[in-house]
Scaffold this motif. Structure first.
Motif, mmCIF file in Angstrom:
data_model
loop_
_atom_site.group_PDB
_atom_site.id
_atom_site.type_symbol
_atom_site.label_atom_id
_atom_site.label_comp_id
_atom_site.label_asym_id
_atom_site.label_seq_id
_atom_site.Cartn_x
_atom_site.Cartn_y
_atom_site.Cartn_z
ATOM 1 N N LEU A 79 0.866 -1.182 0.000
ATOM 2 C CA LEU A 79 0.000 0.000 0.000
ATOM 3 C C LEU A 79 0.899 1.228 0.000
ATOM 4 O O LEU A 79 1.653 1.446 0.961
ATOM 5 C CB LEU A 79 -0.887 -0.047 1.246
ATOM 6 C CG LEU A 79 -2.104 0.875 1.312
ATOM 7 C CD1 LEU A 79 -2.991 0.479 2.480
ATOM 8 C CD2 LEU A 79 -1.753 2.336 1.409
ATOM 9 N N GLY A 80 0.834 1.994 -1.059
ATOM 10 C CA GLY A 80 1.720 3.164 -1.202
ATOM 11 C C GLY A 80 2.729 2.851 -2.283
ATOM 12 O O GLY A 80 3.661 2.075 -2.072
ATOM 13 N N ILE A 91 0.364 -6.954 4.883
ATOM 14 C CA ILE A 91 0.250 -5.670 4.173
ATOM 15 C C ILE A 91 1.465 -4.809 4.491
ATOM 16 O O ILE A 91 1.761 -4.542 5.666
ATOM 17 C CB ILE A 91 -1.042 -4.936 4.582
ATOM 18 C CG1 ILE A 91 -2.257 -5.758 4.135
ATOM 19 C CG2 ILE A 91 -1.075 -3.521 3.974
ATOM 20 C CD1 ILE A 91 -3.589 -5.210 4.611
ATOM 21 N N ILE A 92 2.166 -4.427 3.450
ATOM 22 C CA ILE A 92 3.325 -3.555 3.644
ATOM 23 C C ILE A 92 2.920 -2.128 3.302
ATOM 24 O O ILE A 92 2.513 -1.831 2.176
ATOM 25 C CB ILE A 92 4.514 -3.999 2.757
ATOM 26 C CG1 ILE A 92 4.912 -5.431 3.111
ATOM 27 C CG2 ILE A 92 5.691 -3.036 2.914
ATOM 28 C CD1 ILE A 92 6.085 -5.977 2.296
ATOM 29 N N LEU A 93 3.004 -1.250 4.307
ATOM 30 C CA LEU A 93 2.706 0.174 4.090
ATOM 31 C C LEU A 93 3.980 0.869 3.661
ATOM 32 O O LEU A 93 5.007 0.776 4.330
ATOM 33 C CB LEU A 93 2.264 0.832 5.403
ATOM 34 C CG LEU A 93 0.889 0.545 5.972
ATOM 35 C CD1 LEU A 93 0.700 1.364 7.252
ATOM 36 C CD2 LEU A 93 -0.181 0.905 4.966
ATOM 37 N N ILE A 117 2.749 -4.037 8.121
ATOM 38 C CA ILE A 117 4.164 -3.679 8.262
ATOM 39 C C ILE A 117 4.367 -2.248 7.785
ATOM 40 O O ILE A 117 4.100 -1.941 6.623
ATOM 41 C CB ILE A 117 5.049 -4.616 7.391
ATOM 42 C CG1 ILE A 117 4.795 -6.081 7.745
ATOM 43 C CG2 ILE A 117 6.528 -4.242 7.534
ATOM 44 C CD1 ILE A 117 5.458 -7.069 6.781
ATOM 45 N N ASP A 118 4.831 -1.377 8.664
ATOM 46 C CA ASP A 118 5.186 -0.019 8.221
ATOM 47 C C ASP A 118 6.655 -0.059 7.794
ATOM 48 O O ASP A 118 7.552 -0.129 8.626
ATOM 49 C CB ASP A 118 4.975 0.996 9.347
ATOM 50 C CG ASP A 118 5.474 2.387 8.944
ATOM 51 O OD1 ASP A 118 5.683 2.615 7.736
ATOM 52 O OD2 ASP A 118 5.664 3.232 9.846
ATOM 53 N N ALA A 119 6.862 -0.007 6.484
ATOM 54 C CA ALA A 119 8.231 -0.105 5.955
ATOM 55 C C ALA A 119 8.797 1.266 5.594
ATOM 56 O O ALA A 119 9.854 1.363 4.991
ATOM 57 C CB ALA A 119 8.245 -1.029 4.737
#
Ligand code: ATR
Length: 471
Positions: A10-11, A74-76, A102-104
């Protein structure tokens, strides 16, 4: 769609898009895509027909979530800050128990700690993950510092190992510890990166302004150094950038580039956190400060006009070998400071950071990658964790051999009026740290005089106040 995607990104800015391609490519994943500006998901898929089967563009958050197999991963990769909170809030009602977010992005680890605490009792398993290596790293193999719970890492680890950079076959990814540990380690990586780059730039300044080397000659020196103990990505790209010629003017590229450094703030975060932990990070501070001063170019021009001191003293006793030794020594000192910050944070936040492993996963994929990190891994893999890398026999030997050169280089640069804030900060830290009788006794006396702050004595236990003469 028959099969569901195994992971979602996402992003889809530069970093997110590259990470998604890496997941589809090296990762072998089916990747659901979503972006606030929804067209970007379809555009990314269209631009990469080779991955047509593994990229699943979606045009709403609901469809993105639906496209994912459970437990969802979900990787942000959205802009750090409020966007992360907004996206978590939007995802929350759509997710099920056990789903992983996951806030990457480049989060402030304090935010990651807050988010981890807020999501503790929610169905979401939250991971703050530092990803280093810029856009090329994201696409072809970054160094990855994952935070969060160990059982979540057991689920995401195998995927991360596939997309991470490899150093002699070993994936540059590891679990750092709970909550903000991953983002903290990434922050300190960046702080060390600032110091390393500044020290290289200072040495370049001595070559240019003290030794009169042209960019092409300096390039050759860095290229030669890259075959020795300093071998690293940053030394390598110093050689490459210095050798490059501007096609428009025929001049070296570096000679047409404005001497103002940008920064996104992670170096400053590293320094702030070091200060909060009461750990000295003077080489990192000097590097951040040097970037700040560099950005005040007009003020430098005005001040330079006032203090034009004419011809500077010639450097004596400083040759290229001395510069190489000085840089190596200062670099060891900067890394020692960086690792002390992490050691202290590890204690303060109860993280149990794997320090040897950190040096290991920085050997490829990230900006400070170098062979030098091998020695740090060895130091932390030894039976006893060192208090400071400067006490580890391998580094003791190197610092003893190089400190004379560092001293000479700093002294000569100072006499010549060439600024070496990070190199001299390294030297001052080293001299302070090995000074058994310091001068804080006078500070304590002053504090006791003006504020009755008390002091301790060398010759007896206890806390004392002295009746100083009235001033
Ligand atoms: P990059 O990854 O290119 O370095 P970034 O600024 O860190 O850049 O992140 C940009 C990404 O964050 C984009 O995907 C952006 O979405 P848009 O393409 O719609 O601009 C996303 N982003 C920024 N703010 C956001 C928000 N409040 N909510 C959702 N996504 C956001």
């Amino acid at each position: 769609m028959t099969t569901k995607a195994s992971v979602g990104v996402l992003g889809l800015g530069t970093m997110g898009a590259n990470l998604a391609l890496n997941l589809a490519d090296q990762g072998g994943q089916t990747v659901a895509l979503f972006n606030r500006t929804t067209i970007k998901a379809q555009e990314l898929a269209d631009a990469n027909p080779a991955f047509a089967k593994s990229l699943v563009p979606t045009d709403s958050l609901e469809r993105f979530v639906e496209a994912l197999a459970t437990p969802r991963i979900i990787i942000l990769m959205v802009q750090a800050g409020a966007a992360v909170d907004e996206q978590i809030a939007a995802l929350k009602p759509l997710l099920d128990k056990g789903d992983i977010v996951i806030d990457a992005g480049n989060a402030d680890f304090n935010d990651t700690r807050r988010r981890a605490a807020q999501l503790k009792d929610s169905p979401i398993r939250f991971v703050g993950m530092g990803v280093s290596g810029g856009e090329l790293g994201a696409r072809h193999g970054p160094s990855i510092m994952a935070g969060g719970d160990a059982d979540v890492y057991a689920i995401i680890g195998p995927i991360l190992e596939r997309i991470a950079a490899k150093y002699q076959g070993a994936p540059c990814v590891a679990h750092m510890g709970p909550d903000g540990a991953g983002h903290f380690v990434k922050t300190i990586h960046n702080g060390i990166e600032y110091a390393d780059m500044e020290m290289i730039a200072e040495v370049y300044g001595i070559m240019r302004d003290g030794l009169g080397l042209k960019a092409a000659d300096a390039a050759k020196v860095f290229t030669r150094w890259n075959a020795g103990d300093l071998a690293s990505y940053l030394i390598e790209i110093s050689g490459v950038t210095l050798a490059e010629i501007d096609p428009d003017t025929g001049k070296p590229m570096v000679d047409v580039i404005v001497d103002e450094a940008g920064q996104k703030g992670t170096g400053r975060w590293a320094v702030i956190e070091a200060q909060k932990l009461a750990v000295s990070a003077t080489t990192l501070e000097a590097a951040v400060s040097a970037r700040i001063i560099s950005a005040h170019r007009a003020e430098r021009a005005r001040t330079g006009a006032i203090y034009d001191l004419g011809a500077t003293e010639k450097l004596t006793g400083v040759d290229l070998d001395a510069l190489e030794k000085a840089l190596e020594t200062a670099k060891i000192i900067a890394y020692a400071q960086g690792f002390v910050i992490m050691q202290e944070a590890s204690k303060t936040f109860g993280w149990n950071l794997p320090l040897g492993k950190i040096a290991e996963i920085w050997r490829a994929g990230c900006i400070i990658r170098s062979r030098f990190l091998d020695a740090i891994t060895r130091a932390f893999d030894a039976s006893e964790t060192p208090e400071n890398l400067l006490q580890v026999p391998e580094f003791v030997k190197r610092v003893k051999a190089g400190q004379g050169a560092l001293r000479r280089v700093v002294a000569q640069a100072v006499l010549a009026g060439i600024p070496v804030p990070a190199l001299s900060a390294a030297l001052a830290y080293f001299d302070d740290l090995r000074r058994r009788r310091g001068t804080a006794n006078l500070i304590q006396a002053q504090r006791d005089l003006f504020g009755a702050h008390t002091f301790r004595r060398l010759d007896r236990d206890g806390v004392f106040h002295h009746e100083w003469p009235p001033v």
